[in-house]
Design an enzyme around this catalytic site. Structure first.
Site, PDB file in Angstrom:
ATOM      1  N   LYS A  32     -34.988  20.630  19.425  1.00 41.84           N
ATOM      2  CA  LYS A  32     -35.719  21.347  20.188  1.00 41.84           C
ATOM      3  C   LYS A  32     -36.893  21.878  19.472  1.00 41.84           C
ATOM      4  CE  LYS A  32     -32.811  24.122  21.979  1.00 41.84           C
ATOM      5  NZ  LYS A  32     -31.670  23.851  21.487  1.00 41.84           N
TER       6      LYS A  32
ATOM      7  N   ARG B 110     -31.594  30.842  29.063  1.00 40.62           N
ATOM      8  CA  ARG B 110     -30.261  29.954  28.699  1.00 40.62           C
ATOM      9  C   ARG B 110     -29.299  30.654  29.532  1.00 40.62           C
ATOM     10  NH1 ARG B 110     -31.449  29.706  22.407  1.00 40.62           N
ATOM     11  NH2 ARG B 110     -30.217  27.858  21.990  1.00 40.62           N
TER      12      ARG B 110
ATOM     13  N   ARG C 181     -28.134  20.750   8.286  1.00 39.22           N
ATOM     14  CA  ARG C 181     -29.043  21.772   8.448  1.00 39.22           C
ATOM     15  C   ARG C 181     -28.667  23.129   7.664  1.00 39.22           C
ATOM     16  NH1 ARG C 181     -31.400  23.591  14.135  1.00 39.22           N
ATOM     17  NH2 ARG C 181     -29.664  24.782  14.240  1.00 39.22           N
TER      18      ARG C 181
ATOM     19  N   ARG D 252     -29.157  28.578   7.584  1.00 39.28           N
ATOM     20  CA  ARG D 252     -28.635  29.301   8.754  1.00 39.28           C
ATOM     21  C   ARG D 252     -27.173  29.886   8.708  1.00 39.28           C
ATOM     22  NH1 ARG D 252     -31.334  27.348  14.329  1.00 39.28           N
ATOM     23  NH2 ARG D 252     -29.362  28.390  15.064  1.00 39.28           N
TER      24      ARG D 252
ATOM     25  N   ARG E 211     -20.933  27.571  19.885  1.00 45.46           N
ATOM     26  CA  ARG E 211     -22.373  27.463  20.409  1.00 45.46           C
ATOM     27  C   ARG E 211     -22.642  26.261  21.463  1.00 45.46           C
ATOM     28  NH1 ARG E 211     -25.037  27.018  14.969  1.00 45.46           N
ATOM     29  NH2 ARG E 211     -27.085  26.305  16.119  1.00 45.46           N
TER      30      ARG E 211
HETATM   31  P1  ADP Z   1     -29.569  26.728  18.483  1.00 47.00           P
HETATM   32  O1  ADP Z   1     -29.702  25.523  17.433  1.00 47.00           O
HETATM   33  O2  ADP Z   1     -27.967  26.995  18.768  1.00 47.00           O
HETATM   34  O3  ADP Z   1     -30.081  26.119  20.054  1.00 47.00           O
HETATM   35  P2  ADP Z   1     -31.683  29.044  18.365  1.00 47.00           P
HETATM   36  O4  ADP Z   1     -32.017  28.832  17.228  1.00 47.00           O
HETATM   37  O5  ADP Z   1     -32.275  28.487  19.541  1.00 47.00           O
HETATM   38  O6  ADP Z   1     -30.098  28.105  18.401  1.00 47.00           O
HETATM   39  O7  ADP Z   1     -30.789  30.193  18.684  1.00 47.00           O
HETATM   40  C1  ADP Z   1     -29.902  31.056  17.754  1.00 47.00           C
HETATM   41  C2  ADP Z   1     -28.947  32.132  18.404  1.00 47.00           C
HETATM   42  O8  ADP Z   1     -30.107  32.891  18.950  1.00 47.00           O
HETATM   43  C3  ADP Z   1     -28.465  31.707  19.644  1.00 47.00           C
HETATM   44  O9  ADP Z   1     -27.152  31.183  19.195  1.00 47.00           O
HETATM   45  C4  ADP Z   1     -28.241  33.019  20.193  1.00 47.00           C
HETATM   46  O10 ADP Z   1     -27.318  33.843  19.663  1.00 47.00           O
HETATM   47  C5  ADP Z   1     -29.376  33.693  20.211  1.00 47.00           C
HETATM   48  N1  ADP Z   1     -30.418  33.183  21.166  1.00 47.00           N
HETATM   49  C6  ADP Z   1     -31.570  32.486  21.267  1.00 47.00           C
HETATM   50  N2  ADP Z   1     -32.080  32.298  22.488  1.00 47.00           N
HETATM   51  C7  ADP Z   1     -31.206  33.027  23.179  1.00 47.00           C
HETATM   52  C8  ADP Z   1     -31.303  33.334  24.785  1.00 47.00           C
HETATM   53  N3  ADP Z   1     -32.482  32.683  25.449  1.00 47.00           N
HETATM   54  N4  ADP Z   1     -30.610  34.225  25.047  1.00 47.00           N
HETATM   55  C9  ADP Z   1     -29.632  34.887  24.437  1.00 47.00           C
HETATM   56  N5  ADP Z   1     -29.426  34.395  23.327  1.00 47.00           N
HETATM   57  C10 ADP Z   1     -30.278  33.806  22.659  1.00 47.00           C
END
Ligand code: ADP
Length: 191
Positions: A13, A88, A127, A133, A144
């Site tokens: 994404k 989400r 990654r 990360r 996740r």
């Molecule tokens: P991923 O690669 O898992 O999609 P992101 O970088 O988008 O990871 O998000 C990392 C973390 O940030 C998520 O696992 C969550 O803990 C938090 N997070 C991100 N966006 C949201 C959201 N819209 N609602 C709740 N938590 C979020």
């Protein structure tokens, strides 16, 4: 242009969000990136978010919603935005509907990247080595993915009911995926 980019963790994404947002001249807003920036700066928001992120759980809706609302209110998001990682949960969908309605606009499209969950674990473990990360460990990645399936996948049906979903195969070369997205959004990509 008001777009949402959805897909499971590791679907690519962030990479696609930057290209699409640049094309439309709108900011790419990544909730994950904003949380990570706050964690590394040790802000109160970062302190609230960190334990959830490290466990692969979602940060509570109240915290996330306030943060997105503030970001969307910035002047650069007035012509539109591309959201990566938000909404989400169903509560976040409702919140976003309210935010957009308030500006007198509509959501234009939801792009969903589809990927093979097993291949994704590989990608994310790679990654972990390059980006460092803390949530890219195998256990947390699996959690996740689970949380995504339980809480976020059902959102696709909600948006499908509104007729604005474009499902895109997210496997293969980055440029090929980008092209598929632009084709679906009916624009000529500048190659
Ligand atoms: P991923 O690669 O898992 O999609 P992101 O970088 O988008 O990871 O998000 C990392 C973390 O940030 C998520 O696992 C969550 O803990 C938090 N997070 C991100 N966006 C949201 C959201 N819209 N609602 C709740 N938590 C979020």
């Amino acid at each position: 242009m008001r777009l949402i980019l959805m897909g499971p963790p590791g679907a690519g994404k962030g990479t696609q969000a930057r290209v699409i947002a640049e094309y439309f001249g709108v900011p790419a807003i990544s909730t994950g990136d904003i949380f990570r920036a706050n964690v590394s700066q040790g802000t109160p928001l970062g302190k609230k978010a960190q334990e959830y992120m490290d466990a692969g759980e979602y940060v509570p809706d109240e915290v996330t919603n306030l943060m997105v609302r503030a970001r969307i209110d910035e002047p650069d998001a007035e012509p539109g935005f591309l959201l990566d990682g938000y909404p989400r949960t169903l509560a976040q969908v409702e919140e976003l509907d309210g935010m957009i309605r308030h500006t007198g606009h509509e959501l234009d499209a939801v792009v969903v990247l589809t990927v093979d969950p097993n291949e994704i674990v590989e990608r994310l473990l790679n990654r972990a080595q390059t980006d460092g990360r803390t949530d890219d460990t195998e256990d947390v990645i699996r959690r996740r993915q689970e949380v995504y399936g339980e809480q976020t996948e059902p959102l696709i049906g909600v948006y499908r009911g509104r007729g604005i979903v474009h499902e895109i195969d997210g496997m293969g070369e980055v440029d090929d995926v980008t092209k598929r997205i632009f084709d679906a959004l009916d624009v000529v990509s500048q190659s």
